[in-house]
Design a protein around this motif. Structure first.
Motif, mmCIF file in Angstrom:
data_model
loop_
_atom_site.group_PDB
_atom_site.id
_atom_site.type_symbol
_atom_site.label_atom_id
_atom_site.label_comp_id
_atom_site.label_asym_id
_atom_site.label_seq_id
_atom_site.Cartn_x
_atom_site.Cartn_y
_atom_site.Cartn_z
ATOM 1 N N ARG A 191 0.909 -1.776 -0.265
ATOM 2 C CA ARG A 191 0.442 -0.017 -0.019
ATOM 3 C C ARG A 191 0.592 0.921 0.187
ATOM 4 N N THR A 192 2.291 1.409 0.154
ATOM 5 C CA THR A 192 2.804 2.762 -0.135
ATOM 6 C C THR A 192 4.101 2.311 -1.150
ATOM 7 N N VAL A 193 4.571 3.990 -1.324
ATOM 8 C CA VAL A 193 5.505 3.842 -1.885
ATOM 9 C C VAL A 193 6.691 4.573 -1.328
ATOM 10 N N LEU A 194 8.444 3.803 -1.321
ATOM 11 C CA LEU A 194 8.926 4.987 -0.740
ATOM 12 C C LEU A 194 10.061 5.754 -1.630
ATOM 13 N N ARG A 195 9.772 6.792 -1.603
ATOM 14 C CA ARG A 195 10.495 7.422 -3.219
ATOM 15 C C ARG A 195 11.338 8.732 -2.444
ATOM 16 N N PRO A 196 12.284 9.529 -3.414
ATOM 17 C CA PRO A 196 12.456 10.461 -3.281
ATOM 18 C C PRO A 196 11.274 12.012 -3.349
ATOM 19 N N PHE A 197 11.951 12.615 -2.175
ATOM 20 C CA PHE A 197 11.090 13.762 -2.412
ATOM 21 C C PHE A 197 10.929 14.754 -3.719
ATOM 22 N N ARG A 198 9.672 15.319 -3.054
ATOM 23 C CA ARG A 198 9.323 15.865 -4.802
ATOM 24 C C ARG A 198 8.219 17.212 -4.087
ATOM 25 N N SER A 199 8.384 17.957 -4.927
ATOM 26 C CA SER A 199 7.780 19.498 -4.059
ATOM 27 C C SER A 199 6.644 19.620 -4.095
ATOM 28 N N GLU A 200 5.936 18.858 -4.248
ATOM 29 C CA GLU A 200 4.243 17.749 -4.336
ATOM 30 C C GLU A 200 4.348 17.874 -2.502
ATOM 31 N N ASP A 201 5.523 17.825 -2.312
ATOM 32 C CA ASP A 201 5.404 16.936 -0.846
ATOM 33 C C ASP A 201 5.279 18.288 -0.097
ATOM 34 N N ILE A 202 5.137 19.475 -0.331
ATOM 35 C CA ILE A 202 5.329 20.517 0.337
ATOM 36 C C ILE A 202 3.768 20.569 0.811
ATOM 37 N N ASP A 203 2.597 20.271 -0.166
ATOM 38 C CA ASP A 203 1.086 21.053 0.309
ATOM 39 C C ASP A 203 0.591 19.447 1.079
ATOM 40 N N GLY A 204 1.418 18.213 1.067
ATOM 41 C CA GLY A 204 1.343 17.167 1.585
ATOM 42 C C GLY A 204 1.636 17.104 3.394
ATOM 43 N N ARG A 205 2.803 18.118 3.451
ATOM 44 C CA ARG A 205 3.422 18.469 4.673
ATOM 45 C C ARG A 205 2.142 19.184 5.148
ATOM 46 N N VAL A 206 1.804 20.117 4.492
ATOM 47 C CA VAL A 206 0.922 21.221 5.275
ATOM 48 C C VAL A 206 -0.611 20.564 5.309
ATOM 49 N N ARG A 207 -1.056 19.440 4.554
ATOM 50 C CA ARG A 207 -2.283 18.300 4.520
ATOM 51 C C ARG A 207 -2.151 17.978 5.935
ATOM 52 N N CYS A 208 -0.997 17.253 6.526
ATOM 53 C CA CYS A 208 -0.551 16.509 7.048
ATOM 54 C C CYS A 208 -1.375 17.508 8.451
ATOM 55 N N GLY A 209 -0.166 18.858 8.714
ATOM 56 C CA GLY A 209 -0.444 19.474 9.681
ATOM 57 C C GLY A 209 0.627 19.480 10.824
ATOM 58 N N LYS A 210 0.084 19.807 11.861
ATOM 59 C CA LYS A 210 0.545 19.468 12.978
ATOM 60 C C LYS A 210 0.014 19.060 14.139
ATOM 61 N N ASP A 211 0.586 17.202 14.695
ATOM 62 C CA ASP A 211 -0.902 17.189 15.571
ATOM 63 C C ASP A 211 0.243 17.205 16.348
ATOM 64 N N PRO A 212 -0.188 17.587 17.846
ATOM 65 C CA PRO A 212 0.850 17.264 19.218
ATOM 66 C C PRO A 212 1.123 15.934 19.811
ATOM 67 N N GLU A 213 0.283 14.945 19.681
ATOM 68 C CA GLU A 213 -0.007 13.531 19.895
ATOM 69 C C GLU A 213 1.612 13.112 18.994
ATOM 70 N N ILE A 214 1.371 13.570 17.528
ATOM 71 C CA ILE A 214 2.282 13.011 16.800
ATOM 72 C C ILE A 214 3.420 13.764 17.678
ATOM 73 N N ILE A 215 3.870 15.217 17.667
ATOM 74 C CA ILE A 215 5.423 15.551 18.267
ATOM 75 C C ILE A 215 5.546 15.334 19.292
ATOM 76 N N ARG A 216 4.492 14.715 19.546
ATOM 77 C CA ARG A 216 4.902 13.758 21.616
ATOM 78 C C ARG A 216 5.935 12.730 20.988
ATOM 79 N N MET A 217 5.362 11.988 20.317
ATOM 80 C CA MET A 217 5.508 10.382 19.810
ATOM 81 C C MET A 217 7.087 11.131 19.200
#
Length: 187
Positions: A14-40
């Motif tokens: 179900r996953t692809v591990l690949r080089p980073f690309r500029s579209e990942d900026i939008d993906g990172r914005v979409r993921c946001g900052k989750d306090p529980e993930i940051i804590r982990m």
């Protein structure tokens, strides 16, 4: 052992591990900052609910990961969307060993086995393609979801570093885990 010059593409069901690309900026914005993930990850967020990630922060993050000289640092994608990162680092070619790290950033994609799938794919690549003998990691003792994932993949606890991380005004242990090439489990 031959380390690739460029980031290879590694796939799982179900996953692809690949080089980073500029579209990942939008993906990172979409993921946001989750306090529980940051804590982990060992952070102490000053907020208690998920918040959006400003475009400037996501762009700075992308600038950092896209210039990383480590060819074994992947963007993790599922269903065509960026959801996090995985990497092998601290590579020691003489001892044929590396350290593993994964960070799934999309809260909606946690708890459905993607971390296990990514970890198994990286282990297969590390042991099968790179010819590593050992892969290890450190994880905060309270990150039980990650520890369960690593145990499912064949890692064993090798020790603890007591009071190694100060998170949210409290000391926590780091769990040191490792896996050897003959211990890897095939998915």
């Amino acid at each position: 052992m031959i380390v690739p010059k460029r980031t290879p593409v590694v796939r799982s069901a179900r996953t692809v591990l690949r080089p980073f690309r500029s579209e990942d900026i939008d993906g990172r914005v979409r993921c946001g900052k989750d306090p529980e993930i940051i804590r982990m990850f060992g952070g102490s967020p000053a907020f208690s609910e998920p918040v959006s990630m400003p475009l400037d922060d996501a762009t700075a993050w992308y600038d950092e990961v896209s210039t990383d000289s480590n060819p074994l640092h992947w963007a993790v994608e599922t269903e065509g969307e960026f959801i996090g990162t995985a990497r092998l680092h601290g590579l020691d070619e003489t001892d044929r060993r590396a350290r593993y790290a994964i960070g799934l950033l999309d809260r909606g994609r946690l708890g459905i086995g993607l971390g296990t799938e990514v970890t198994q794919a990286v282990l297969q690549y590390g042991f099968g393609t790179l010819g590593l003998h050992r892969i290890d990691l450190r994880v905060l003792a309270y990150n039980t979801r990650a520890i369960r994932c690593y145990l499912r993949c064949g890692f064993v606890e090798e020790g603890r570093e007591r009071d190694a991380a100060y998170v949210q005004n409290k000391w926590h242990d780091d769990v040191i885990m490792g896996i050897l090439e003959h211990e890897v489990r095939t998915p």
